[in-house]
Design a protein around this motif. Structure first.
Motif, mmCIF file in Angstrom:
data_model
loop_
_atom_site.group_PDB
_atom_site.id
_atom_site.type_symbol
_atom_site.label_atom_id
_atom_site.label_comp_id
_atom_site.label_asym_id
_atom_site.label_seq_id
_atom_site.Cartn_x
_atom_site.Cartn_y
_atom_site.Cartn_z
ATOM 1 N N GLY A 71 0.817 -1.219 0.000
ATOM 2 C CA GLY A 71 0.000 0.000 0.000
ATOM 3 C C GLY A 71 0.841 1.255 0.000
ATOM 4 O O GLY A 71 0.448 2.302 0.519
ATOM 5 N N LEU A 72 2.016 1.140 -0.613
ATOM 6 C CA LEU A 72 2.967 2.245 -0.605
ATOM 7 C C LEU A 72 2.454 3.473 -1.356
ATOM 8 O O LEU A 72 2.564 4.602 -0.871
ATOM 9 N N THR A 73 1.879 3.240 -2.549
ATOM 10 C CA THR A 73 1.573 4.358 -3.439
ATOM 11 C C THR A 73 0.635 5.374 -2.788
ATOM 12 O O THR A 73 0.897 6.579 -2.806
ATOM 13 N N ALA A 74 -0.454 4.871 -2.222
ATOM 14 C CA ALA A 74 -1.427 5.784 -1.616
ATOM 15 C C ALA A 74 -0.787 6.583 -0.486
ATOM 16 O O ALA A 74 -1.057 7.774 -0.311
ATOM 17 N N ARG A 75 0.096 5.953 0.270
ATOM 18 C CA ARG A 75 0.768 6.643 1.374
ATOM 19 C C ARG A 75 1.716 7.722 0.858
ATOM 20 O O ARG A 75 1.799 8.808 1.442
ATOM 21 N N LEU A 76 2.428 7.396 -0.231
ATOM 22 C CA LEU A 76 3.343 8.395 -0.787
ATOM 23 C C LEU A 76 2.583 9.590 -1.337
ATOM 24 O O LEU A 76 3.030 10.732 -1.216
ATOM 25 N N VAL A 77 1.430 9.317 -1.958
ATOM 26 C CA VAL A 77 0.611 10.403 -2.496
ATOM 27 C C VAL A 77 0.151 11.300 -1.347
ATOM 28 O O VAL A 77 0.246 12.526 -1.410
ATOM 29 N N ASP A 78 -0.318 10.697 -0.276
ATOM 30 C CA ASP A 78 -0.757 11.437 0.910
ATOM 31 C C ASP A 78 0.376 12.258 1.500
ATOM 32 O O ASP A 78 0.211 13.421 1.866
ATOM 33 N N PHE A 79 1.536 11.628 1.603
ATOM 34 C CA PHE A 79 2.718 12.276 2.186
ATOM 35 C C PHE A 79 3.143 13.479 1.330
ATOM 36 O O PHE A 79 3.388 14.570 1.849
ATOM 37 N N SER A 80 3.190 13.271 0.005
ATOM 38 C CA SER A 80 3.621 14.344 -0.899
ATOM 39 C C SER A 80 2.623 15.499 -0.892
ATOM 40 O O SER A 80 3.003 16.664 -1.036
ATOM 41 N N MET A 81 1.346 15.163 -0.718
ATOM 42 C CA MET A 81 0.284 16.180 -0.712
ATOM 43 C C MET A 81 0.567 17.244 0.362
ATOM 44 O O MET A 81 0.296 18.422 0.174
ATOM 45 N N LEU A 82 1.129 16.790 1.476
ATOM 46 C CA LEU A 82 1.411 17.691 2.586
ATOM 47 C C LEU A 82 2.388 18.797 2.163
ATOM 48 O O LEU A 82 2.260 19.950 2.579
ATOM 49 N N PHE A 83 3.358 18.453 1.329
ATOM 50 C CA PHE A 83 4.414 19.404 0.974
ATOM 51 C C PHE A 83 4.074 20.241 -0.258
ATOM 52 O O PHE A 83 4.428 21.410 -0.322
ATOM 53 N N VAL A 84 3.451 19.626 -1.267
ATOM 54 C CA VAL A 84 3.287 20.354 -2.534
ATOM 55 C C VAL A 84 1.835 20.445 -3.004
ATOM 56 O O VAL A 84 1.564 21.081 -4.025
ATOM 57 N N GLY A 85 0.918 19.843 -2.272
ATOM 58 C CA GLY A 85 -0.483 19.815 -2.720
ATOM 59 C C GLY A 85 -1.111 21.197 -2.820
ATOM 60 O O GLY A 85 -1.978 21.439 -3.652
ATOM 61 N N ARG A 86 -0.645 22.140 -1.969
ATOM 62 C CA ARG A 86 -1.280 23.463 -1.936
ATOM 63 C C ARG A 86 -0.730 24.403 -3.012
ATOM 64 O O ARG A 86 -1.146 25.550 -3.105
ATOM 65 N N LEU A 87 0.210 23.914 -3.804
ATOM 66 C CA LEU A 87 0.736 24.743 -4.897
ATOM 67 C C LEU A 87 -0.191 24.625 -6.104
ATOM 68 O O LEU A 87 -0.972 23.676 -6.219
ATOM 69 N N ARG A 88 -0.094 25.615 -7.025
ATOM 70 C CA ARG A 88 -0.899 25.562 -8.255
ATOM 71 C C ARG A 88 -0.530 24.287 -9.030
ATOM 72 O O ARG A 88 0.649 23.961 -9.186
ATOM 73 N N GLY A 89 -1.533 23.548 -9.496
ATOM 74 C CA GLY A 89 -1.258 22.271 -10.172
ATOM 75 C C GLY A 89 -0.786 21.240 -9.153
ATOM 76 O O GLY A 89 0.107 20.434 -9.437
ATOM 77 N N GLY A 90 -1.395 21.281 -7.952
ATOM 78 C CA GLY A 90 -0.933 20.468 -6.820
ATOM 79 C C GLY A 90 -0.804 18.983 -7.134
ATOM 80 O O GLY A 90 0.175 18.351 -6.733
ATOM 81 N N LEU A 91 -1.764 18.433 -7.860
ATOM 82 C CA LEU A 91 -1.688 16.985 -8.126
ATOM 83 C C LEU A 91 -0.527 16.646 -9.069
ATOM 84 O O LEU A 91 0.072 15.573 -8.959
ATOM 85 N N GLY A 92 -0.223 17.575 -9.980
ATOM 86 C CA GLY A 92 0.948 17.380 -10.847
ATOM 87 C C GLY A 92 2.216 17.377 -10.003
ATOM 88 O O GLY A 92 3.113 16.552 -10.196
ATOM 89 N N MET A 93 2.279 18.308 -9.042
ATOM 90 C CA MET A 93 3.432 18.374 -8.137
ATOM 91 C C MET A 93 3.534 17.077 -7.328
ATOM 92 O O MET A 93 4.627 16.528 -7.146
ATOM 93 N N VAL A 94 2.379 16.624 -6.840
ATOM 94 C CA VAL A 94 2.354 15.394 -6.041
ATOM 95 C C VAL A 94 2.864 14.223 -6.883
ATOM 96 O O VAL A 94 3.625 13.372 -6.414
ATOM 97 N N CYS A 95 2.445 14.190 -8.149
ATOM 98 C CA CYS A 95 2.860 13.120 -9.058
ATOM 99 C C CYS A 95 4.387 13.083 -9.163
ATOM 100 O O CYS A 95 5.002 12.017 -9.054
ATOM 101 N N VAL A 96 5.003 14.261 -9.336
ATOM 102 C CA VAL A 96 6.464 14.314 -9.486
ATOM 103 C C VAL A 96 7.142 13.929 -8.161
ATOM 104 O O VAL A 96 8.062 13.103 -8.140
ATOM 105 N N MET A 97 6.655 14.495 -7.063
ATOM 106 C CA MET A 97 7.306 14.211 -5.773
ATOM 107 C C MET A 97 7.155 12.742 -5.376
ATOM 108 O O MET A 97 8.122 12.112 -4.925
ATOM 109 N N ALA A 98 5.946 12.210 -5.560
ATOM 110 C CA ALA A 98 5.726 10.790 -5.209
ATOM 111 C C ALA A 98 6.607 9.897 -6.085
ATOM 112 O O ALA A 98 7.131 8.882 -5.619
ATOM 113 N N SER A 99 6.799 10.287 -7.356
ATOM 114 C CA SER A 99 7.665 9.488 -8.241
ATOM 115 C C SER A 99 9.110 9.519 -7.769
ATOM 116 O O SER A 99 9.824 8.522 -7.864
ATOM 117 N N MET A 100 9.525 10.692 -7.260
ATOM 118 C CA MET A 100 10.905 10.786 -6.750
ATOM 119 C C MET A 100 11.102 9.810 -5.587
ATOM 120 O O MET A 100 12.093 9.085 -5.536
#
Lengths: 425, 162
Positions: A71-100
Motif C-alpha cells: 500500500g505504498l503508493t497511496a501513502r506516498l501520495v498522501d505524504f507528498s500532498m502535505l508538501f506540494v499539494g497546496r501549490l498551483r497544479g498540486g496533483l501534478g506536483m504530487v505526481c512528481v514528488m511521489a515518483s521521486m
C-alpha cells in the motif's frame, strides 16, 4: 568483426532475443575466424552468470514489489500532498514528488509509472486536468525511478563496469532530484496557464502528523539501503536482502496490505525479470571477450581521440548515441552493450567511469518514455487508454527537464561526482 | 505436447520461485549472523551464488516458453503476419541452434574441469557447471518445439530492469 557486428545487427532487427543474437553472432565469429577457441564459448557464458553482485537485482525488484503491494503508493501520495499539494497544479506536483520517492524505493521506472499512474491519473482527470497532461507528467516523472538510488540499472552498470555500487547510487541522487525540481517548475508554469487547481490540504497538527507518519516508514528504506552501501556496512546484495525483510515486515505488520499469498508470484516474477537480464549478461560476456580480443574498445578510443574534436563535441555525440540507442533498445541490454565499447574511450578522454555511468543512466531513462519501445509509455497508455504518441507529445515539456539534466551531467562533472566524493572519499 | 510444455514451464517456474526464496532467506540469515552474532555459515555465500546461477539457467527456458525474452519487435511489426510467423520460426530455430551448440561444447569443458572442488564448499565444480547444459538443453528443446508448433507468444518483448 563484420561477422560479429553485422550478424548482431541483422539478428536484432529480425527480432531474435537479444541474448541469443549476441550468442549467435559470437558463434559465427568463432566458426569463421577462431575455430580453435570454440571451447571458450561455454566458459565465457558461464562466467557471465557467476556473480554475487547481480543477486541484488531480483532482491531490489522483490523489495519494491512488496512495498507496493503493501500500500505504498497511496501513502506516498498522501505524504507528498502535505508538501506540494497546496501549490498551483498540486496533483501534478504530487505526481512528481511521489515518483521521486517511489524511485528511491522500487528502483524501477516502469513500476513507478504503473503504480503512481494508476492512483493519480484518474484523480487528476477528476480534478479537471486533461488526460493527456496527466499521462504526460506521469510518464516523464517515472524516468526518475531508475536514476534516484537505489537504482537497478546502476547495479547492472556497476557490474559491467566493475565500479562501486555505492558511488553510482550517489552519482544518481543529484541528477534525479534536479529532474524532479525542473519538472515541478515546468508543471507550475503549465498549471498557471491552464488554471489547474490547488488542493485543499488540512494543516492541523493531527493531519500533518498522520501524513508524516505515512511517509516515514517508506522513506527509511532507501535511506537505509543506500546508506548502508555507501558507508560500507553492507554490500549491495546484503542491503537488498535486508530491504526485502524490511519491506515484508512493514507490508505485513504496518501497512497490512501484503499477505503471505502475495509473496510466491512476486518471487517468481522478480527472479524471472532478473533472469531476463542475466541471460543477456551471460552472452554479452562472450561478446565483450571478443571485442577485447579484437581490441575494439581501444580502436573506438583511438578513433574518437583521432577525430581531433573538442571534448564537448564528443560528449554531445555520446549523448546523441545514447538517446538513439534508447529509442530502440531496452535499458539493461543497452547498458551491457554500450559500456564496454565506450568506457576505455571515456577514460582516455578524462571522463570518470562514475560520471559516464550517470550520463548513460540519465540518457537511457529518456529512452523509456520515447516511442516506439518506451516501456513506461506502454504502461501509461494502458492506464489512460490513449495512444503512446499522444502521451509522448504531452510528456515533451517535462522531458525537457530530463534533457537539461542530461546536459548538466555531461558537462558539469560535479553534478554526478560531488556527492560520491563528499561521502565516500 | 503443448500441454506437456506448459506443465514443464509451470513446474520450472515454481522451482525458480523456491530457489529464489532460498537465496533470499540465506542472504538475510548471513547478514544477521554476521552483524549480530559475528559469525557466518561457511560456504553460504558460495551456495547462494550457485543457486543464482541455476535460476538464470532455468529462467532462460521459462522466459522462452512464455515469450518474454527481451527482443526488439518494432521492425517485425511492419511485416505481414505470414512473414512474422516465418521469422518467429526461424528465430526459434536459431535459438535452438546456439543452445544446442552450447550443450555440445559444455560436455568436454565440464569433463576437463568438473572434478575440481569449489573454493569453499569443496563440492565438485561440475555440480554447478552442469547448470549451463541443463539450462541450454531446456531452452533448445523449447525453441525446437516452438519452431515446429509455433504457439503464439503471450508477450512480444520482455522488460526487466527499467
Amino acid at each position: 568483426m563484420i561477422a560479429l557486428l553485422g550478424g548482431l545487427a541483422v539478428l536484432v532487427v529480425l527480432g531474435t532475443p537479444i541474448a541469443y543474437a549476441l550468442g549467435l553472432s559470437a558463434l559465427l565469429y568463432f566458426v569463421l575466424y577462431q575455430p580453435g577457441l570454440l571451447l571458450v564459448v561455454p566458459q565465457r557464458v558461464f562466467s557471465g552468470m557467476d556473480t554475487e553482485l547481480m543477486i541484488a537485482l531480483p532482491l531490489f525488484m522483490l523489495m519494491g514489489a512488496m512495498m507496493n503491494q503493501g500500500g505504498l503508493t497511496a501513502r506516498l501520495v498522501d505524504f507528498s500532498m502535505l508538501f506540494v499539494g497546496r501549490l498551483r497544479g498540486g496533483l501534478g506536483m504530487v505526481c512528481v514528488m511521489a515518483s521521486m520517492i517511489f524511485g528511491g524505493i522500487s528502483g524501477s521506472s516502469v513500476a513507478d509509472a504503473a503504480s503512481i499512474g494508476a492512483v493519480l491519473i484518474p484523480e487528476m482527470e477528476r480534478r479537471g486536468y486533461s488526460r493527456e497532461f496527466a499521462g504526460g507528467i506521469t510518464v516523464a516523472a517515472s524516468t526518475m525511478g531508475m536514476i534516484i538510488p537505489p537504482s537497478i540499472p546502476m547495479v547492472i552498470y556497476a557490474f559491467v563496469a566493475s565500479e562501486s555500487v555505492g558511488r553510482l547510487f550517489l552519482a544518481g541522487a543529484i541528477p534525479g532530484i534536479l529532474i524532479g525540481l525542473v519538472q515541478m517548475s515546468i508543471n507550475a508554469i503549465i498549471s498557471r496557464r491552464r488554471r489547474y487547481p490547488v488542493e485543499a490540504v488540512q494543516l492541523t497538527a493531527p493531519a500533518i502528523l498522520s501524513r508524516l507518519h505515512k511517509g516515514v516508514l517508506p522513506l527509511l528504506m532507501p535511506v537505509f539501503v543506500v546508506g548502508s552501501v555507501v558507508i560500507g556496512l553492507t554490500t549491495a546484495t546484503e542491503a537488498a536482502g535486508v530491504g526485502v525483510l524490511y519491506a515484508f515486515a512493514v507490508g505485513t505488520l504496518v501497512f497490512r496490505g501484503l499477505k503471505f499469498g502475495h509473496v510466491p508470484p512476486m518471487l517468481r516474477s522478480s527472479i524471472l525479470s532478473s533472469a531476463n537480464v542475466m541471460v543477456i549478461t551471460a552472452f554479452s560476456s562472450l561478446y565483450t571477450w571478443i571485442l577485447a580480443l579484437e581490441r575494439v574498445p581501444d580502436q573506438v578510443s583511438a578513433l574518437l581521440i583521432g577525430l581531433d574534436l573538442p571534448l564537448w563535441a564528443i560528449l554531445l555525440a555520446l549523448d546523441a548515441i545514447i538517446l538513439l540507442v534508447g529509442f530502440f533498445v531496452d535499458v539493461a541490454p543497452a547498458i551491457i552493450l554500450l559500456t564496454p565499447v565506450f568506457m576505455p574511450a571515456m577514460k582516455a578522454l578524462g571522463v570518470s567511469p562514475i560520471q559516464f555511468g550517470a550520463i548513460l543512466i540519465v540518457g537511457m531513462a529518456i529512452g523509456l518514455v520515447t516511442p516506439p519501445v518506451g516501456m513506461c509509455l506502454n504502461v501509461t497508455s494502458t492506464i489512460t487508454k490513449l495512444d503512446i504518441v499522444t502521451i509522448f507529445r504531452a510528456s515533451i515539456p517535462f522531458l525537457i527537464a530530463d534533457i537539461i539534466v542530461l546536459l548538466l551531467v555531461t558537462y558539469v562533472p560535479a553534478v554526478s561526482l560531488w556527492l560520491p566524493a563528499l561521502l565516500m572519499e | 505436447m503443448s500441454r506437456l510444455a506448459e506443465r514443464l514451464a509451470r513446474f520450472l517456474e515454481v522451482v525458480l520461485g523456491y530457489l529464489f526464496l532460498v537465496i533470499t532467506v540465506a542472504i538475510i540469515v548471513l547478514v544477521i549472523l554476521r552483524y549480530f552474532f559475528s559469525t557466518t555459515i561457511v560456504g553460504g555465500q558460495e551456495f547462494v551464488v550457485f543457486c543464482f546461477i541455476y535460476t538464470t539457467a532455468i529462467g532462460a527456458a521459462v522466459l522462452l516458453a512464455k515469450g518474454e525474452h527481451i527482443s526488439i519487435q518494432v521492425f517485425l511489426n511492419v511485416l505481414s503476419p505470414r512473414c512474422r510467423r516465418w521469422l518467429r520460426r526461424m528465430n526459434h530455430l536459431l535459438v535452438a541452434l546456439i543452445n544446442g551448440v552450447l550443450v555440445a561444447l559444455s560436455v568436454p569443458w565440464i569433463q576437463s574441469v568438473g572434478q575440481f572442488p569449489s573454493p569453499v564448499l569443496r563440492i565438485p565444480q561440475g555440480v554447478v557447471l552442469l547448470s549451463l547444459p541443463i539450462g541450454c538443453g531446456l531452452v533448445a528443446l523449447y525453441a525446437f518445439w516452438m519452431a515446429i508448433a509455433d504457439p503464439q507468444p503471450s508477450v512480444e518483448a520482455g522488460e526487466a530492469a527499467s
